[in-house]
Scaffold this motif. Structure first.
Motif, mmCIF file in Angstrom:
data_model
loop_
_atom_site.group_PDB
_atom_site.id
_atom_site.type_symbol
_atom_site.label_atom_id
_atom_site.label_comp_id
_atom_site.label_asym_id
_atom_site.label_seq_id
_atom_site.Cartn_x
_atom_site.Cartn_y
_atom_site.Cartn_z
ATOM 1 N N TYR A 28 -6.634 -0.627 -1.389
ATOM 2 C CA TYR A 28 -5.334 -0.512 -0.737
ATOM 3 C C TYR A 28 -5.543 -0.063 0.698
ATOM 4 O O TYR A 28 -6.321 0.865 0.960
ATOM 5 N N LYS A 47 1.801 -1.688 3.149
ATOM 6 C CA LYS A 47 0.715 -1.471 2.186
ATOM 7 C C LYS A 47 0.205 -2.817 1.712
ATOM 8 O O LYS A 47 0.980 -3.661 1.248
ATOM 9 N N SER A 48 -1.098 -3.005 1.842
ATOM 10 C CA SER A 48 -1.706 -4.243 1.340
ATOM 11 C C SER A 48 -2.737 -3.898 0.289
ATOM 12 O O SER A 48 -3.302 -2.799 0.289
ATOM 13 N N GLY A 49 -2.975 -4.828 -0.605
ATOM 14 C CA GLY A 49 -3.960 -4.629 -1.661
ATOM 15 C C GLY A 49 -4.820 -5.865 -1.818
ATOM 16 O O GLY A 49 -4.340 -6.989 -1.651
ATOM 17 N N ASP A 84 1.979 8.390 -2.476
ATOM 18 C CA ASP A 84 1.696 7.217 -3.298
ATOM 19 C C ASP A 84 1.345 7.679 -4.706
ATOM 20 O O ASP A 84 0.281 8.255 -4.938
ATOM 21 N N THR A 116 5.171 -4.965 1.866
ATOM 22 C CA THR A 116 3.893 -5.595 1.564
ATOM 23 C C THR A 116 3.287 -6.176 2.833
ATOM 24 O O THR A 116 3.992 -6.771 3.645
#
Length: 144
Positions: free
Chosen positions: A30, A13-15, A49, A137
């Motif tokens: 996201y 998961k990246s933001g 989530d 991440t």
């Protein structure tokens, strides 16, 4: 000769943040990257989530979730009472497949400096066993 099912799944998961918008809010994008790391199709794929944003920050879902390929996004997802990003009975991953889910939140920070959370992917392997992973991440999924 005996063949043994090999079911493994991974999620990352990246933001990313927008600049501060005119109304003093920030868009948070996201991207969830899900990969079938095994040799069998994984069925009933679901990504969970829970959007727990520290008070006094507030959020709304600006867009999404949207899903790629053989994943079907859950249009009822709200991150609170419905935390499943996908329609599980319509989502599967072929061996080696990599798919993504995108979700954009609009956040009113109200002095909150950071947000962190993780997602969980679950599904059923060819033998009926449950496979799962907690997100790391970034954008490179690996199994936990």
């Amino acid at each position: 000769m005996t063949l043994n099912p090999n079911s493994k799944i991974g999620i990352a998961k990246s933001g990313s943040l927008s600049e501060v918008l005119a109304d003093q809010t920030i868009d948070v994008t996201y991207i969830f990257t899900i990969k079938n790391l095994g040799s069998d199709t994984i069925n009933f794929v679901q990504v969970l989530d829970s959007l727990t944003i520290p008070a006094p920050a507030q959020f709304t879902i600006k867009s999404g979730p949207t899903a790629s390929g053989s994943l079907t996004a859950n249009s009822n997802y709200n991150g609170v009472s419905d935390i499943g990003l996908l329609v599980a009975n319509a989502s599967k991953l072929a061996p080696g497949a990599v798919e993504t889910i995108t979700l954009v939140l609009n956040v009113t920070p109200n002095k909150v400096k950071s947000i962190s959370n993780s997602a969980i992917v679950v599904g059923f392997g060819a033998d009926g066993g449950i496979v799962r992973d907690t997100s790391q991440t970034g954008s490179n999924p690996d199994p936990n």
